[in-house]
Design a protein around this motif. Structure first.
Motif, short mmCIF file in Angstrom:
data_model
loop_
_atom_site.label_atom_id
_atom_site.label_comp_id
_atom_site.label_asym_id
_atom_site.label_seq_id
_atom_site.Cartn_x
_atom_site.Cartn_y
_atom_site.Cartn_z
N VAL A 134 -11.56 -20.31 -28.66
CA VAL A 134 -10.33 -21.07 -28.90
C VAL A 134 -9.81 -21.61 -27.72
N THR A 135 -9.73 -20.96 -26.64
CA THR A 135 -9.30 -21.62 -25.41
C THR A 135 -10.29 -22.75 -24.96
N GLN A 136 -11.62 -22.50 -25.00
CA GLN A 136 -12.59 -23.71 -24.65
C GLN A 136 -12.45 -24.82 -25.63
N GLY A 137 -12.19 -24.63 -26.75
CA GLY A 137 -12.09 -25.76 -27.73
C GLY A 137 -10.80 -26.57 -27.25
N LEU A 138 -9.58 -25.88 -27.04
CA LEU A 138 -8.52 -26.47 -26.80
C LEU A 138 -8.36 -27.52 -25.34
N LEU A 139 -9.30 -26.68 -24.55
CA LEU A 139 -9.56 -27.49 -23.15
C LEU A 139 -10.37 -28.57 -23.21
N ALA A 140 -11.31 -28.43 -24.13
CA ALA A 140 -12.12 -29.84 -24.46
C ALA A 140 -11.42 -30.74 -25.18
N THR A 141 -10.47 -30.61 -26.14
CA THR A 141 -9.61 -31.44 -26.86
C THR A 141 -8.72 -32.05 -25.92
N TYR A 142 -7.81 -31.14 -25.03
CA TYR A 142 -6.92 -31.95 -24.16
C TYR A 142 -7.06 -31.99 -22.83
N GLU A 143 -8.30 -31.77 -22.46
CA GLU A 143 -8.83 -32.09 -21.11
C GLU A 143 -8.42 -31.07 -19.99
N THR A 144 -6.91 -30.82 -20.29
CA THR A 144 -6.43 -29.97 -19.18
C THR A 144 -5.48 -28.75 -19.70
N ASP A 145 -5.20 -27.74 -19.03
CA ASP A 145 -4.53 -26.69 -19.58
C ASP A 145 -3.04 -27.17 -19.86
N ALA A 146 -2.47 -28.08 -18.90
CA ALA A 146 -1.07 -28.40 -18.98
C ALA A 146 -1.08 -29.21 -20.05
N GLN A 147 -1.91 -29.77 -20.67
CA GLN A 147 -1.71 -30.83 -21.84
C GLN A 147 -1.84 -30.03 -23.08
N ILE A 148 -2.22 -28.82 -23.12
CA ILE A 148 -2.14 -28.34 -24.62
C ILE A 148 -1.10 -27.77 -24.98
N PRO A 149 -0.53 -28.31 -26.01
CA PRO A 149 0.83 -27.98 -26.68
C PRO A 149 1.18 -26.58 -26.41
N ALA A 150 2.59 -26.26 -26.30
CA ALA A 150 3.19 -24.97 -26.04
C ALA A 150 2.81 -24.29 -27.55
N VAL A 151 2.87 -24.83 -28.61
CA VAL A 151 2.70 -24.24 -29.97
C VAL A 151 1.42 -23.62 -30.23
N LEU A 152 0.30 -24.01 -29.20
CA LEU A 152 -1.08 -23.78 -29.45
C LEU A 152 -1.35 -22.65 -28.41
N ARG A 153 -0.39 -22.24 -27.83
CA ARG A 153 -0.57 -21.15 -26.54
C ARG A 153 -0.31 -19.81 -27.22
N GLY A 154 -0.77 -18.85 -26.44
CA GLY A 154 -0.16 -17.57 -26.81
C GLY A 154 -1.28 -16.79 -27.71
N ASP A 155 -0.96 -15.38 -27.78
CA ASP A 155 -1.97 -14.46 -28.49
C ASP A 155 -1.65 -14.63 -29.91
N ARG A 156 -0.61 -15.16 -30.62
CA ARG A 156 -0.42 -15.52 -31.85
C ARG A 156 -0.73 -16.62 -32.31
N ALA A 157 -1.05 -17.63 -31.46
CA ALA A 157 -1.19 -19.13 -31.73
C ALA A 157 -2.12 -19.32 -32.92
N LEU A 158 -3.51 -18.52 -32.66
CA LEU A 158 -4.38 -18.58 -33.97
C LEU A 158 -3.89 -18.39 -35.05
N GLN A 159 -3.32 -17.17 -35.31
CA GLN A 159 -2.68 -16.75 -36.73
C GLN A 159 -1.84 -17.77 -37.18
N ARG A 160 -1.06 -18.36 -36.24
CA ARG A 160 0.05 -19.45 -36.87
C ARG A 160 -0.91 -20.65 -37.28
N VAL A 161 -2.11 -20.87 -36.61
CA VAL A 161 -2.78 -22.14 -37.18
C VAL A 161 -3.33 -21.84 -38.49
N VAL A 162 -3.96 -20.48 -38.68
CA VAL A 162 -4.55 -20.23 -39.83
C VAL A 162 -3.42 -20.13 -40.98
N SER A 163 -2.34 -19.66 -40.62
CA SER A 163 -1.39 -19.72 -41.67
C SER A 163 -0.83 -21.18 -42.01
#
Length: 338
Positions: free
Chosen positions: A116-145
């Motif tokens: 997940v981290t690798q995919g988000l970094l490739a999409t947003y280029e830098t860690d700082a650009q990844i939206p806050a809503v896609l960060r954290g341990d429960r982010a994937l579960q929220r995406v799935v939901s």
């Protein structure tokens, strides 16, 4: 596989390349087709940002947009970067034309955190650009939901119609292989693809070239949400070609196309429209979905046309495919020329 605004499955900056897949030994016989409900769902999210890029889908976009207020739009909108890229882990390679959304969603929910981290970094280029809503341990579960709710509310009601187009494409390609060989099938996908010896080349224009061995075979995935053929970014990625499905322009049509006046006068508008559509083989289910009528009504018309010698029926696996007979072709040609 990254998605981009021009190609539908890779970033526009990487679109201009020539890719060659080497198909040798068992891989040559390992060309397979697959359909991915999750892939279609995720790729459709780009129509939220720029619906003008998908004019064929505007009827669906317009109809489903009011439903967005009932969805987790914060997450769904964050999945598409400003460059129109999507994380690779959201579009895994499907394994079959019978892939179910529930199975793909379960597979997505078990994606390793590192992936997940690798995919988000490739999409947003830098860690700082990844939206806050896609960060954290429960982010994937929220995406799935969020994706599951989007599927249930906006996609599931129309999925049979979408799948019918995709399955019809797969059936057509399979028939091409059986009747004319792999090379003819690849050449018909798009003018950017051709089979050269034991290799398949995908041309996208810049002269950049890489070659990879498709040891496990090559997977071909039709989609409704691209305007060009799409390939993996590097030879280390999965051997997949995503291409625009044949018949995509008809997916939201719900009324019979205009029929020739003389033909409609003899056969009736619905039967005339069916006859015009059946230049290429199609099943009664596909025809019913495309025309917006019941399978029972379509089957009645098909039986009448077949009894008149205007249709030929051929069994293809579990389906019966109908196409115009030579007599029907001659009749249509006579009416058109007259």
């Amino acid at each position: 596989m990254q998605t981009g605004p021009a190609s539908g499955a890779i970033p526009v900056a990487l679109c201009f390349m020539v890719v060659r897949y080497e198909l040798t030994g068992s891989a040559l016989a390992g060309v397979r087709f697959a359909i991915s409900p999750l892939n279609e769902l995720v790729l459709s999210l780009r129509s939220w940002r720029d619906p003008g890029r998908y004019p064929l889908h505007l009827p669906w976009v317009r109809r489903t947009r009011p439903l967005h207020e009932r969805l987790d739009t914060e997450v769904l909108e964050a999945l598409v970067s400003p460059r129109n890229w999507l994380p690779d882990f959201l579009t895994p390679q499907p394994s079959s034309p019978l892939t179910r959304f529930e199975d793909e969603l379960a597979r997505l929910s078990s994606t390793p955190a590192a992936t997940v981290t690798q995919g988000l970094l490739a999409t947003y280029e830098t860690d700082a650009q990844i939206p806050a809503v896609l960060r954290g341990d429960r982010a994937l579960q929220r995406v799935v939901s969020a994706l599951n709710d989007y599927w249930e509310l906006c996609f599931a009601p129309d999925w049979p119609r979408m799948r019918a187009v995709l399955e019809a494409d797969v059936t057509y390609r399979g028939r091409q292989i059986a009747q004319h060989g792999l090379a003819a099938m690849f050449a018909d996908l798009t003018d950017r693809v051709r089979m050269d010896g034991d290799g398949v080349e995908v041309r996208t224009g810049s002269g950049t070239v890489w070659a990879g061995r498709a040891d496990q075979g090559l997977t071909l995935v039709p989609t409704l949400w691209t305007s060009a053929v799409c390939v993996a970014v590097s030879p280390d990625d999965l051997s997949t070609i995503i291409y625009l499905a044949r018949g995509s322009a008809t997916v939201w049509e719900s009324a019979p196309p205009p029929a020739a006046g003389a033909l409609a006068g003899v056969l009736g508008s619905h039967r005339a429209a069916l006859l015009q559509r059946l230049e290429a083989p199609a099943s009664s289910t596909e025809l019913a979905l495309n025309l917006g009528v019941t399978p029972t009504a379509v089957n009645q018309h098909l039986r009448a046309l077949r009894a008149a010698g205007l249709l030929v029926a051929v069994r293809d696996g579990r389906s019966v495919l109908y196409r115009r007979s030579d007599l029907a072709d001659q009749m249509l040609t006579s009416i058109t020329s007259g």
